[in-house]
Motif scaffolding. Structure first.
Motif, PDB file in Angstrom:
ATOM      1  N   MET A  41      10.756   4.499 -20.633  1.00 36.62           N
ATOM      2  CA  MET A  41      10.397   4.258 -22.106  1.00 36.62           C
ATOM      3  C   MET A  41      11.471   4.352 -23.176  1.00 36.62           C
ATOM      4  SD  MET A  41       6.938   4.037 -23.036  1.00 36.62           S
ATOM      5  CE  MET A  41       6.658   2.311 -22.117  1.00 36.62           C
ATOM      6  N   ALA A  42      11.495   3.465 -24.106  1.00 41.66           N
ATOM      7  CA  ALA A  42      12.618   3.390 -24.837  1.00 41.66           C
ATOM      8  C   ALA A  42      13.221   4.739 -25.469  1.00 41.66           C
ATOM      9  CB  ALA A  42      12.247   2.343 -26.184  1.00 41.66           C
TER      10      ALA A  42
ATOM     11  N   ASP B  74      22.549   4.640 -13.054  1.00 40.77           N
ATOM     12  CA  ASP B  74      21.523   5.589 -13.109  1.00 40.77           C
ATOM     13  C   ASP B  74      20.413   5.675 -14.397  1.00 40.77           C
ATOM     14  OD1 ASP B  74      22.985   6.497 -11.007  1.00 40.77           O
ATOM     15  OD2 ASP B  74      24.083   8.185 -12.249  1.00 40.77           O
TER      16      ASP B  74
ATOM     17  N   SER C 159      19.532   3.166 -15.746  1.00 40.82           N
ATOM     18  CA  SER C 159      18.527   2.006 -15.782  1.00 40.82           C
ATOM     19  C   SER C 159      17.315   2.229 -14.415  1.00 40.82           C
ATOM     20  CB  SER C 159      19.443   0.837 -15.117  1.00 40.82           C
ATOM     21  OG  SER C 159      20.073   0.489 -16.071  1.00 40.82           O
ATOM     22  N   ALA C 160      17.981   3.068 -13.299  1.00 43.54           N
ATOM     23  CA  ALA C 160      17.170   3.368 -12.403  1.00 43.54           C
ATOM     24  C   ALA C 160      15.842   4.345 -12.676  1.00 43.54           C
ATOM     25  CB  ALA C 160      17.972   3.904 -11.406  1.00 43.54           C
TER      26      ALA C 160
ATOM     27  N   ILE D 260      14.620   4.421 -15.698  1.00 40.60           N
ATOM     28  CA  ILE D 260      13.648   4.001 -16.959  1.00 40.60           C
ATOM     29  C   ILE D 260      13.332   2.739 -16.285  1.00 40.60           C
ATOM     30  CG2 ILE D 260      14.693   5.109 -18.806  1.00 40.60           C
ATOM     31  CD1 ILE D 260      15.484   1.924 -19.222  1.00 40.60           C
ATOM     32  N   SER D 261      13.353   2.010 -15.327  1.00 37.94           N
ATOM     33  CA  SER D 261      12.822   0.886 -14.877  1.00 37.94           C
ATOM     34  C   SER D 261      11.317   1.183 -14.465  1.00 37.94           C
ATOM     35  CB  SER D 261      13.581   0.242 -13.722  1.00 37.94           C
ATOM     36  OG  SER D 261      14.924  -0.158 -14.057  1.00 37.94           O
ATOM     37  N   PRO D 262      10.493   0.308 -14.830  1.00 36.27           N
ATOM     38  CA  PRO D 262       9.165   0.284 -14.427  1.00 36.27           C
ATOM     39  C   PRO D 262       9.087  -0.247 -13.048  1.00 36.27           C
ATOM     40  CG  PRO D 262       9.323  -1.760 -15.483  1.00 36.27           C
ATOM     41  CD  PRO D 262      10.799  -1.235 -15.707  1.00 36.27           C
ATOM     42  N   PRO D 263       8.112   0.691 -12.277  1.00 34.21           N
ATOM     43  CA  PRO D 263       7.781   0.460 -10.747  1.00 34.21           C
ATOM     44  C   PRO D 263       7.134  -0.830 -10.477  1.00 34.21           C
ATOM     45  CG  PRO D 263       6.212   1.728 -11.561  1.00 34.21           C
ATOM     46  CD  PRO D 263       6.986   1.598 -12.784  1.00 34.21           C
ATOM     47  N   TYR D 264       7.267  -1.530  -9.358  1.00 34.48           N
ATOM     48  CA  TYR D 264       6.605  -2.828  -9.023  1.00 34.48           C
ATOM     49  C   TYR D 264       5.283  -2.850  -8.250  1.00 34.48           C
ATOM     50  CZ  TYR D 264       7.883  -3.028  -4.117  1.00 34.48           C
ATOM     51  OH  TYR D 264       8.132  -2.716  -2.806  1.00 34.48           O
ATOM     52  N   SER D 265       4.375  -3.545  -8.375  1.00 40.47           N
ATOM     53  CA  SER D 265       3.455  -3.668  -7.547  1.00 40.47           C
ATOM     54  C   SER D 265       3.144  -5.211  -7.170  1.00 40.47           C
ATOM     55  CB  SER D 265       1.985  -3.352  -8.122  1.00 40.47           C
ATOM     56  OG  SER D 265       1.950  -4.036  -9.365  1.00 40.47           O
ATOM     57  N   THR D 266       2.584  -5.601  -5.878  1.00 42.86           N
ATOM     58  CA  THR D 266       2.742  -6.987  -5.482  1.00 42.86           C
ATOM     59  C   THR D 266       1.643  -7.547  -6.243  1.00 42.86           C
ATOM     60  OG1 THR D 266       1.561  -6.778  -3.624  1.00 42.86           O
ATOM     61  CG2 THR D 266       3.739  -6.668  -3.240  1.00 42.86           C
TER      62      THR D 266
ATOM     63  N   GLU E 266      -3.033  -2.052 -22.119  1.00 46.76           N
ATOM     64  CA  GLU E 266      -2.633  -1.983 -20.634  1.00 46.76           C
ATOM     65  C   GLU E 266      -2.818  -0.656 -19.928  1.00 46.76           C
ATOM     66  OE1 GLU E 266       0.107  -3.851 -17.903  1.00 46.76           O
ATOM     67  OE2 GLU E 266      -0.607  -4.746 -19.848  1.00 46.76           O
TER      68      GLU E 266
END
Lengths: 392, 352
Positions: free
Chosen positions: A1-2, A55, A57-58, A60-66, A273
């Motif tokens: 998050m920001a 580091d 970026s890794a 705070i990046s959101p996880p993915y889902s398919t 969301e």
């Protein structure tokens, strides 16, 4: 998050202190700088600066889902179902109702039934499960002072009477209108912010309210009222011009308004969301002015045949996920899906009855052809942006 | 990195942090040639008082900047002939709307950034989902047979709708395969290990939901690593690239700088990993001199350089959706109508 603070990031402690000492306290502060800026500011080498960015970026990046995960998850029972509107054509087109997790907007001239539909959906959530509702709470943010408890009460009575008629005379004693009414009305939390500032605050506190009331729906009726009266470009007479000026009754310019609206939209989206609920927002219409444009905002929605379009401009229209346009044509009322990422643009005719909006069943071929046109003037999602410029 | 330059390159031109740069200058190292004569990392460390690690990195930088360039001037360059072959080797991603594909020169190209701008409701998200499905069309049908990363910043990715589009595409592919089989090419029915089915297509779309601009920047930083791990990915869709950058940026100059930096990263990502990058952009109202107004792509002038191909999606006077090519390095500017059907994007039926 920001706003993730640097102290909560997993970094080399020395580097972390170094960042804080240089006033880089949040992830945002770090990521807005280029590697060269970081080298200059922190005395890092090229590789170290890149490593730092990677580091942060890794972390705070959101996880993915398919897409498959999302798709199958939505089919399971525990996922919240979309909110049924009770209008068969609309429910069919929207795949069972107003989607959770996104913003749905109702646009229309005054008195066409936006608030009626809002009340109706609030009721659909607040009614006890035995009567086809969700038995959950509703947060109703009423900026136009149009929320009407008596109307809601009337709707409850009508719904209970309907259910009683369907169940037969022997079940009538179970359905006590007064008991149901008390239960329903207690579930609806109404908030009446009087200024955009208060609205912002209400929206920011919304997560607490929603969880407190176990709400499954948030209604903002309307988003436009405050924004349109408080913001505008200063008129030609030298009204201070500064943003802070309280002189002309304006809080800021149209540019400021779009900023505030964008922020409200972003927090409403995040709320929808993360709590998996639908957010319903109503919007007014504005008269399209061809040339220069007048002073303040015109009287909303009174022009019978001029070109009416949704208020608040292109930027806001981008913010909503689903736009439903309500309009009147020759004393008949129509509802149309004007913008949707998932369904075709359907049209239906409705009347306002004791339980709220009721669909008039008919074939598409019987509808006035002007409504079926895509991209026409009545397709407000398409034509409104030009107007917002003229509204200045 | 491959700056074609000689040993006379100045030390101040190297990307060094200030304390290292000043130390080098104070000890008389003015040019890259001086550094090369310092006697390796140990020598440089002794003369300047840097740690050996720091000295090593300085020399690496000097080498990357000046050294190999003088001995091998071809380093980092590719001949145009190779580029042409590479471009032809990667199939384009079709949109399934025939006219739109023709406008794009056969579809969205890999290795490039393509931007679609448009008013709300014109079909940007639908197009994004359609491309994410179509990138998986098998090679036997001259598709890219890749996977897609879908970065959803607005919360408008609808899985059910995507499933509809995927189903439409699967049906379409099936019918082509059957037609081919009836013409005596049955070996095409089972061509690879990953059959083109609804489940596989949906599994081949990696969805990221981004909630603010910091997450977006972080994710763009992370994409190279993700692509190394998931080498099947041939398409990245950002829908929309704009949303989070239209608020929380009181300082426009800062926004421009950040957004341009992101554009650079996306361009290099597209090239190094040979993926197609598709950006969805919003439109904004621009007030013209005369008092009128028109709709222009958001994010301003400098962003206009980000994408090599730019397409504006609009509603035409015939009340149909139109795509207008407004910027392209090699394609003619033109216009194509398309429709959004239950099965996804399709061309309008040909009129006679």
């Amino acid at each position: 998050m920001a706003t993730r603070h640097v102290s909560r990031l997993a970094l080399d402690p020395y580097l972390r202190d170094h960042l804080i000492a240089n006033n880089l306290t949040t992830a945002r502060d770090v990521l807005l700088l280029s590697p060269l800026d970081l080298m200059e500011l922190l005395g890092l080498t090229w590789t170290a600066a890149h490593q730092l960015l990677a580091d942060v970026s890794a972390q705070i990046s959101p996880p993915y889902s398919t897409a498959y995960d999302v798709f199958t998850q939505q089919a399971t029972a525990e996922a919240p179902a979309p909110l049924r509107t009770g209008l068969p054509t609309l429910d069919g087109a929207l795949r069972l109702g107003v989607p959770v997790g996104s913003i749905t907007e109702l646009v229309g001239p005054g008195g066409v039934g936006k608030s009626q539909l809002s009340h109706m959906l609030a009721l659909a959530v607040a009614m006890p499960e035995a009567l086809g509702g969700l038995g959950a709470g509703v947060v109703y943010i009423d900026t136009e002072r149009k929320f009407s408890a008596p109307r809601l009460q009337e709707m409850v009575h009508a719904r209970v009477a309907e259910a009683a008629a369907a169940a037969g005379p022997q079940a009538a004693h179970v359905l006590q209108p007064l008991a149901v009414q008390g239960e329903v009305l207690r579930r609806v939390a109404v908030s009446t912010p009087g200024s955009t500032e208060q609205l912002m605050q209400t929206v920011e506190n919304l997560q607490h309210t929603v969880l407190q009331y176990r709400a499954r729906l948030v209604v903002v009726d309307s988003i436009a009222a405050l924004a349109r009266t408080e913001y505008g470009n200063p008129s030609s007479s030298g009204a201070s011009g500064s943003v802070a000026g309280g002189g002309g009754g304006l809080v800021g310019s149209i540019m400021d308004r779009q900023q505030v609206l964008g922020r409200i939209a972003a927090s409403l989206k995040a709320l929808a969301e993360s709590l998996r609920i639908p957010v319903l927002v109503t919007n007014q219409v504005t008269t399209r002015i061809g040339g220069g444009g007048g002073g303040g905002p015109g009287p909303p929605g009174s022009a019978a045949n001029g070109t009416l379009t949704a208020a608040l401009g292109a930027k806001w229209a981008h913010c909503v996920n689903l736009r439903l346009v309500l309009q009147r044509l020759q004393e008949r009322r129509f509802l149309k899906v004007a913008k949707s990422p998932s369904c075709a643009n359907v049209v239906l005719e409705y009347v306002i009855g004791p339980t709220g909006l009721q669909e008039v069943p008919r074939h598409e071929s019987e509808l006035p052809p002007v409504l079926l046109q895509r991209g026409s003037v009545l397709d407000m999602a398409i034509t409104n942006e030009v107007d917002y410029g003229a509204e200045l | 990195m491959h700056v074609s330059s000689s040993a006379r390159l100045e030390v101040v031109a190297l990307p060094l942090p200030p304390h290292l740069r000043n130390r080098l200058l104070a000890t008389g190292f003015g040019t890259v040639a001086d550094l090369e004569r310092a006697g390796g990392p140990m020598g440089l460390a002794r003369e300047t008082g840097l740690s050996p690690d720091e000295a090593h990195e300085v020399l690496q930088l000097a080498g990357a900047a000046g050294g190999p360039a003088s001995s091998n001037w071809r380093a980092g360059t590719v001949s145009a002939a190779d580029l042409l072959v590479a471009a032809a080797a990667t199939p384009r991603i079709i949109s399934m709307a025939r006219d739109l594909d023709a406008l794009l020169g056969g579809g969205v190209a890999a290795g490039q950034v393509t931007e679609f701008c448009g008013v709300p409701g014109v079909g940007k998200t639908q197009l994004g989902m359609q491309l994410a499905v179509n990138v998986q069309i098998p090679r036997s049908l001259s598709g890219p047979e890749g996977q897609a990363v879908y970065i959803d910043t607005e919360g408008s990715f609808m899985a059910e709708r995507c499933a509809d589009i995927a189903e439409g595409a699967v049906r379409h592919v099936q019918s082509i395969l059957e037609k081919k089989a009836s013409m005596g090419q049955p070996e095409l029915l089972h061509d690879g290990e990953r059959p083109f089915t609804l489940e596989n297509v949906m599994r081949g779309i990696y969805l990221f939901r981004v909630h603010d601009h910091v997450e977006q920047l972080g994710l763009v930083n992370m994409l190279p690593r993700f692509l190394e791990q998931y080498s099947q990915v041939r398409l990245i869709v950002i829908d929309s690239v704009t949303f989070h950058f239209r608020q929380d940026f009181p300082d426009m100059a800062q926004r421009t700088r950040v957004v341009t930096g992101m554009a650079q990263q996306l361009i290099s990502l597209a090239q190094t990993h040979n993926v197609a990058v598709v950006l969805m952009n919003q439109v904004t109202t621009k007030v013209l001199e005369g008092g009128g107004s028109k709709l222009v792509p958001a994010l301003g002038e400098s962003w206009g350089h980000a994408a090599s191909t730019r397409v504006m999606l609009t509603w035409g006077p015939d009340n149909e959706r139109h795509a207008q090519m407004i910027k392209s390095p090699h394609l003619p500017l033109g216009d194509a109508a398309f429709a959004v059907t239950a099965d996804g994007l399709r061309s309008l039926p040909r009129r006679r």
